[in-house]
Scaffold this active site. Sequence first.
Site, PDB file in Angstrom:
ATOM      1  N   HIS A   1       2.939   6.879-107.570  1.00 53.16           N
ATOM      2  CA  HIS A   1       1.559   6.409-107.697  1.00 53.16           C
ATOM      3  C   HIS A   1       1.432   4.890-107.741  1.00 53.16           C
ATOM      4  O   HIS A   1       0.699   4.361-108.578  1.00 53.16           O
ATOM      5  CB  HIS A   1       0.914   6.993-108.962  1.00 53.16           C
TER       6      HIS A   1
HETATM    7  C1  FAD Z   1       5.643  12.329-102.617  1.00 52.21           C
HETATM    8  C2  FAD Z   1       4.269  12.018-103.164  1.00 52.21           C
HETATM    9  C3  FAD Z   1       3.665  12.920-104.038  1.00 52.21           C
HETATM   10  C4  FAD Z   1       2.396  12.632-104.532  1.00 52.21           C
HETATM   11  N1  FAD Z   1       1.722  13.591-105.249  1.00 52.21           N
HETATM   12  C5  FAD Z   1       0.408  13.408-105.548  1.00 52.21           C
HETATM   13  C6  FAD Z   1      -0.377  14.466-106.073  1.00 52.21           C
HETATM   14  O1  FAD Z   1       0.084  15.583-106.235  1.00 52.21           O
HETATM   15  N2  FAD Z   1      -1.673  14.204-106.357  1.00 52.21           N
HETATM   16  C7  FAD Z   1      -2.217  12.987-106.188  1.00 52.21           C
HETATM   17  O2  FAD Z   1      -3.393  12.793-106.523  1.00 52.21           O
HETATM   18  N3  FAD Z   1      -1.493  11.960-105.678  1.00 52.21           N
HETATM   19  C8  FAD Z   1      -0.214  12.165-105.313  1.00 52.21           C
HETATM   20  N4  FAD Z   1       0.485  11.163-104.712  1.00 52.21           N
HETATM   21  C9  FAD Z   1      -0.142   9.850-104.567  1.00 52.21           C
HETATM   22  C10 FAD Z   1      -1.221   9.806-103.497  1.00 52.21           C
HETATM   23  O3  FAD Z   1      -0.891  10.628-102.406  1.00 52.21           O
HETATM   24  C11 FAD Z   1      -1.419   8.349-103.070  1.00 52.21           C
HETATM   25  O4  FAD Z   1      -1.820   7.589-104.187  1.00 52.21           O
HETATM   26  C12 FAD Z   1      -2.483   8.183-102.004  1.00 52.21           C
HETATM   27  O5  FAD Z   1      -2.194   8.991-100.891  1.00 52.21           O
HETATM   28  C13 FAD Z   1      -2.553   6.713-101.584  1.00 52.21           C
HETATM   29  O6  FAD Z   1      -3.480   6.581-100.556  1.00 52.21           O
HETATM   30  P1  FAD Z   1      -3.553   5.234 -99.702  1.00 52.21           P
HETATM   31  O7  FAD Z   1      -4.667   5.426 -98.754  1.00 52.21           O
HETATM   32  O8  FAD Z   1      -3.595   4.085-100.635  1.00 52.21           O
HETATM   33  O9  FAD Z   1      -2.158   5.138 -98.947  1.00 52.21           O
HETATM   34  P2  FAD Z   1      -1.467   6.160 -97.945  1.00 52.21           P
HETATM   35  O10 FAD Z   1      -2.084   7.515 -98.059  1.00 52.21           O
HETATM   36  O11 FAD Z   1      -0.011   6.057 -98.173  1.00 52.21           O
HETATM   37  O12 FAD Z   1      -1.864   5.621 -96.511  1.00 52.21           O
HETATM   38  C14 FAD Z   1      -1.389   4.450 -95.926  1.00 52.21           C
HETATM   39  C15 FAD Z   1      -1.342   4.679 -94.436  1.00 52.21           C
HETATM   40  O13 FAD Z   1      -1.234   3.443 -93.782  1.00 52.21           O
HETATM   41  C16 FAD Z   1      -0.240   3.537 -92.778  1.00 52.21           C
HETATM   42  N5  FAD Z   1       0.278   2.185 -92.572  1.00 52.21           N
HETATM   43  C17 FAD Z   1       0.961   1.426 -93.444  1.00 52.21           C
HETATM   44  N6  FAD Z   1       1.248   0.225 -92.906  1.00 52.21           N
HETATM   45  C18 FAD Z   1       0.709   0.220 -91.669  1.00 52.21           C
HETATM   46  C19 FAD Z   1       0.669  -0.730 -90.625  1.00 52.21           C
HETATM   47  N7  FAD Z   1       1.240  -1.934 -90.751  1.00 52.21           N
HETATM   48  N8  FAD Z   1       0.044  -0.403 -89.474  1.00 52.21           N
HETATM   49  C20 FAD Z   1      -0.565   0.809 -89.329  1.00 52.21           C
HETATM   50  N9  FAD Z   1      -0.529   1.753 -90.288  1.00 52.21           N
HETATM   51  C21 FAD Z   1       0.088   1.463 -91.446  1.00 52.21           C
HETATM   52  C22 FAD Z   1       0.759   4.506 -93.359  1.00 52.21           C
HETATM   53  O14 FAD Z   1       1.609   5.058 -92.373  1.00 52.21           O
HETATM   54  C23 FAD Z   1      -0.164   5.519 -94.012  1.00 52.21           C
HETATM   55  O15 FAD Z   1      -0.575   6.518 -93.112  1.00 52.21           O
HETATM   56  C24 FAD Z   1       1.756  11.407-104.203  1.00 52.21           C
HETATM   57  C25 FAD Z   1       2.367  10.515-103.328  1.00 52.21           C
HETATM   58  C26 FAD Z   1       3.609  10.812-102.786  1.00 52.21           C
HETATM   59  C27 FAD Z   1       4.250   9.843-101.835  1.00 52.21           C
END
Ligand code: FAD
Length: 532
Positions: free
Chosen positions: A461
């Site tokens: 997280h």
């Molecule tokens: C293994 C795991 C288990 C988890 N379990 C839970 C759970 O059960 N419940 C819960 O609420 N949360 C859980 N989380 C946390 C939650 O999923 C994350 O906090 C949330 O998905 C974050 O969202 P985000 O949009 O910030 O980033 P992300 O969802 O990680 O999205 C970022 C995106 O940007 C893309 N990206 C990055 N850099 C670039 C670039 N330079 N150019 C183009 N694209 C790029 C990535 O490929 C990705 O698709 C878990 C996370 C993980 C990894």
Amino acid sequence: MQDYIIVGGGSAGCVLANRLSADPSNRVLLLEAGGPDYRNDIFSIPASYSRPFRTAHDWAFQTEAQKHLHNRALYWPRGKVLGGSSSINAMIYIRGNRLDYDTWRDLGNPGWGFDDVLPYFKKAEHNERGESAHHGAGGPLNVADLRSPHPYTLRFLESCRSLGIPANEDFNGTEQDGCGLYQVTQKDGRRCSTAVAYLAPAMDRPNLAVKTHAPVSRVLFEGQQAIGVAYRQCGEEREARAEAEVILCGGAVSSPQLLLLSGVGPAGHLREQGVDVVADLPGMGENLQDHLAVPLLTLTRKGASLLQAERPWHLLQFYLRKRGWLTSNVGEGGAFVRTRPGLDAPDLQFHFVPAAVEDHGLSEPAGHGYTFVPTLVSVASRGWIGLRSTNPDWAPRIEPNYLEADEDLEVLLAGCELSRQLADQAALVPYRDREYLPGPEVRTPEQLRDYVRAHAGTLYHPAGTCKMGVDDLSVVDPQLRVREVDGLRVVDASIMPTVIRGNTNAPTIMIAEKAADIILSGRPQVTKAASA
Ligand SMILES: Cc1cc2nc3c(=O)[nH]c(=O)nc-3n(C[C@H](O)[C@H](O)[C@H](O)COP(=O)(O)OP(=O)(O)OC[C@H]3O[C@@H](n4cnc5c(N)ncnc54)[C@H](O)[C@@H]3O)c2cc1C
């Protein structure tokens, strides 16, 4: 030319792609570094949730060696695929505590208190329990009860209750404290990532272009104005221009990295790396917070653990009835507790796994068993993210500074002690063969502290590295606009001023829902002077 460029199709990026392109007059381009999810079983079967780890669908980051964790460098999986980490996460649907958002508001972020953000949680949600004061129905994100909770998990909940932890039917209702089964982001027994919930229904819109395998390497500026991005696709360097805004949704590791690569960050660090400074933002990459968790494994002699989820019976159940152990999100049950009197909100969250899981599920299990995963959710330690190289292909330096604050260790120690008390309750005792980890030789508080240092890992997280606020270390203002530049926002888990008490997917989706509203309503913007 497009109006909006969204960088990263993860939890937040897919929400924005849908909401911004809902108006046919907005031209939207979504650039995602990873590939499509194609409703592939590797993502969609809940119990196989760790299968994408260390594959091409995972950024597989590594932290710096952690001084307070016996110098271990920790593995950080992050989704590199449409849906981002929501395509590889454990699907637990948790919003956090009212206090978390009221704290954001009180730190100088009007409009981000719990009562302000609740409508966005509800807007996102289709809760299968129906609409209520706390829940939404009709939103894109399907929230369901677990279809076939494992008997071990039900025993775990009985243990909690016999220890005086009250039952909580809804962690996202009136009270967060207590024990219960988690609700999950699933539909018909399969994962409901934001790619499934938000992006798939919008894919055919003519005003939305989605490019996969298209990593963005930097934001392009004219003066202080963000005008587009540079990205790579099919081995070519390309540029895309945005007439209205560039919106970074790369997550808590990649968004600050991309901004640093683009010359937005602490001037000293940028010069050291040889990057031209566009804006001097000293807080970029700072304020990193993560939930640290410690696994305690018991081997069982009675009943089969989730390791048997792929047995023919469960395969049949899954494919014929959309039920059975393959629908398990692995971390099925849990609890929120306060480890000492006088706290305003829980500081510890339990995750209970009805299998003996080591090394993120990547190592051969020692046998049938179950795992308690007490998790620190009121985090005092702060870390940072910085550039290792100006080559965008190199991962940044990730320094979470786990357990830098002594109180963080004490909460996890209390979690270990409580786990053992839970294992000793009548509901679980008949199942126990032996405690496998920490093991009987680890008895005293000092030995348990050492066990935490040797075995704790991320609960996945990370947040806070482009924090929203009004102080000198904030990166975005309460409208999520990057300070000191124009035409650029960050919308993802990195903007959290403090990591919420609980799992971070639903809060990130809420942030994106609210951001879409801010962007589309074009409401009077807080001036830089007012937010400084
Ligand atoms: C293994 C795991 C288990 C988890 N379990 C839970 C759970 O059960 N419940 C819960 O609420 N949360 C859980 N989380 C946390 C939650 O999923 C994350 O906090 C949330 O998905 C974050 O969202 P985000 O949009 O910030 O980033 P992300 O969802 O990680 O999205 C970022 C995106 O940007 C893309 N990206 C990055 N850099 C670039 C670039 N330079 N150019 C183009 N694209 C790029 C990535 O490929 C990705 O698709 C878990 C996370 C993980 C990894």
